[in-house]
Write a protein that holds these residues in place. Structure first.
Motif, PDB file in Angstrom:
ATOM      1  N   ASN A  17      50.657   4.036  55.297  1.00  0.00           N
ATOM      2  CA  ASN A  17      49.681   3.462  54.364  1.00  0.00           C
ATOM      3  C   ASN A  17      49.663   4.164  53.011  1.00  0.00           C
ATOM      4  O   ASN A  17      49.059   3.662  52.064  1.00  0.00           O
ATOM      5  CB  ASN A  17      48.273   3.508  54.962  1.00  0.00           C
ATOM      6  CG  ASN A  17      48.094   2.502  56.083  1.00  0.00           C
ATOM      7  OD1 ASN A  17      48.850   1.546  56.202  1.00  0.00           O
ATOM      8  ND2 ASN A  17      47.099   2.730  56.917  1.00  0.00           N
ATOM      9  N   ALA A  18      50.284   5.313  52.906  1.00  0.00           N
ATOM     10  CA  ALA A  18      50.302   6.048  51.637  1.00  0.00           C
ATOM     11  C   ALA A  18      51.073   5.239  50.591  1.00  0.00           C
ATOM     12  O   ALA A  18      52.109   4.644  50.886  1.00  0.00           O
ATOM     13  CB  ALA A  18      50.952   7.419  51.825  1.00  0.00           C
ATOM     14  N   ASP A  63      49.970   9.832  62.354  1.00  0.00           N
ATOM     15  CA  ASP A  63      50.949  10.136  61.303  1.00  0.00           C
ATOM     16  C   ASP A  63      51.599   8.854  60.783  1.00  0.00           C
ATOM     17  O   ASP A  63      51.757   8.687  59.571  1.00  0.00           O
ATOM     18  CB  ASP A  63      52.042  11.073  61.822  1.00  0.00           C
ATOM     19  CG  ASP A  63      51.580  12.510  61.978  1.00  0.00           C
ATOM     20  OD1 ASP A  63      50.486  12.866  61.505  1.00  0.00           O
ATOM     21  OD2 ASP A  63      52.333  13.288  62.606  1.00  0.00           O
ATOM     22  N   LEU A  64      51.993   7.966  61.681  1.00  0.00           N
ATOM     23  CA  LEU A  64      52.602   6.703  61.256  1.00  0.00           C
ATOM     24  C   LEU A  64      51.668   5.912  60.353  1.00  0.00           C
ATOM     25  O   LEU A  64      52.088   5.370  59.328  1.00  0.00           O
ATOM     26  CB  LEU A  64      52.983   5.850  62.467  1.00  0.00           C
ATOM     27  CG  LEU A  64      54.204   6.272  63.258  1.00  0.00           C
ATOM     28  CD1 LEU A  64      54.275   5.513  64.576  1.00  0.00           C
ATOM     29  CD2 LEU A  64      55.470   6.057  62.447  1.00  0.00           C
ATOM     30  N   THR A  65      50.405   5.851  60.723  1.00  0.00           N
ATOM     31  CA  THR A  65      49.429   5.106  59.940  1.00  0.00           C
ATOM     32  C   THR A  65      49.195   5.762  58.587  1.00  0.00           C
ATOM     33  O   THR A  65      49.216   5.096  57.550  1.00  0.00           O
ATOM     34  CB  THR A  65      48.109   4.982  60.713  1.00  0.00           C
ATOM     35  OG1 THR A  65      48.364   4.270  61.934  1.00  0.00           O
ATOM     36  CG2 THR A  65      47.047   4.255  59.907  1.00  0.00           C
ATOM     37  N   ASP A  79      57.552   1.482  64.729  1.00  0.00           N
ATOM     38  CA  ASP A  79      57.171   2.874  64.948  1.00  0.00           C
ATOM     39  C   ASP A  79      58.061   3.844  64.184  1.00  0.00           C
ATOM     40  O   ASP A  79      58.261   4.984  64.606  1.00  0.00           O
ATOM     41  CB  ASP A  79      57.202   3.207  66.446  1.00  0.00           C
ATOM     42  CG  ASP A  79      56.079   2.524  67.199  1.00  0.00           C
ATOM     43  OD1 ASP A  79      55.023   2.246  66.592  1.00  0.00           O
ATOM     44  OD2 ASP A  79      56.250   2.261  68.402  1.00  0.00           O
ATOM     45  N   ASP A  80      58.606   3.368  63.069  1.00  0.00           N
ATOM     46  CA  ASP A  80      59.474   4.210  62.254  1.00  0.00           C
ATOM     47  C   ASP A  80      59.034   4.192  60.803  1.00  0.00           C
ATOM     48  O   ASP A  80      58.392   3.239  60.338  1.00  0.00           O
ATOM     49  CB  ASP A  80      60.925   3.725  62.346  1.00  0.00           C
ATOM     50  CG  ASP A  80      61.547   4.045  63.690  1.00  0.00           C
ATOM     51  OD1 ASP A  80      61.554   5.235  64.062  1.00  0.00           O
ATOM     52  OD2 ASP A  80      62.039   3.117  64.361  1.00  0.00           O
ATOM     53  N   LEU A  81      59.416   5.243  60.079  1.00  0.00           N
ATOM     54  CA  LEU A  81      59.161   5.377  58.650  1.00  0.00           C
ATOM     55  C   LEU A  81      60.500   5.392  57.929  1.00  0.00           C
ATOM     56  O   LEU A  81      61.449   6.024  58.394  1.00  0.00           O
ATOM     57  CB  LEU A  81      58.400   6.672  58.363  1.00  0.00           C
ATOM     58  CG  LEU A  81      57.023   6.780  59.009  1.00  0.00           C
ATOM     59  CD1 LEU A  81      56.489   8.198  58.893  1.00  0.00           C
ATOM     60  CD2 LEU A  81      56.053   5.781  58.372  1.00  0.00           C
ATOM     61  N   GLY A 106      49.904  10.842  52.521  1.00  0.00           N
ATOM     62  CA  GLY A 106      48.722  10.486  53.293  1.00  0.00           C
ATOM     63  C   GLY A 106      48.067  11.645  53.999  1.00  0.00           C
ATOM     64  O   GLY A 106      47.461  11.475  55.048  1.00  0.00           O
ATOM     65  N   GLY A 107      48.187  12.844  53.447  1.00  0.00           N
ATOM     66  CA  GLY A 107      47.618  14.024  54.069  1.00  0.00           C
ATOM     67  C   GLY A 107      48.473  14.620  55.172  1.00  0.00           C
ATOM     68  O   GLY A 107      48.080  15.571  55.832  1.00  0.00           O
TER      69      GLY A 107
END
Length: 125
Positions: free
Chosen positions: A14-15, A8-10, A42-44, A71-72
């Motif tokens: 990356n979106a 999910d982080l990736t 490790d945060d958004l 990102g889906g």
């Protein structure tokens, strides 16, 4: 609350853009708004490019929770405060991801004037 998975982080990090919506008092979602998102560690994080009076930002703070799509990944989230000292890393993430759009645009979401407008996204159970 659960932690983000590495996937999910990736994917969200990356979106290019993220859609964010906050919950109304009756539990329904408001219309989604498209904004930029960055991953720092490790945060958004998301920031209001147009100040504290921006509608989506005010509603997010008032509700404290919402939903994101990027990102889906589609996930319920809590709109949380940032960790102390995180602003420099968040600025670097915005510059690294979005500098190609030019300094005026990236400047709207970086620097000390917008640090207080940062929302950390935490996944909600």
């Amino acid at each position: 609350m659960t932690a983000w998975t590495e996937d999910d982080l990736t994917r969200v990090g990356n979106a290019e853009e993220l859609q964010v919506s906050s919950y109304r008092a009756d539990g329904t979602l408001r219309p989604y708004v498209t904004i930029w998102v960055v991953r720092a560690g490790d945060d958004l994080y998301i920031r209001s490019a147009y100040g504290a009076t921006n509608g989506w930002y005010r509603r997010a703070l008032a509700s404290g929770a919402g939903r994101i799509r990027a990102g889906g990944v589609e996930r319920d989230v809590v709109f949380a405060d940032t960790e102390p000292g995180a602003s420099a890393g968040i600025d670097r993430a915005y510059h690294g991801k979005y500098d190609r759009y030019g300094p005026a645009i990236v400047g709207s979401v970086t620097g000390p004037d917008v640090a207080a407008l940062t929302i950390r996204l935490l996944p909600r159970d």
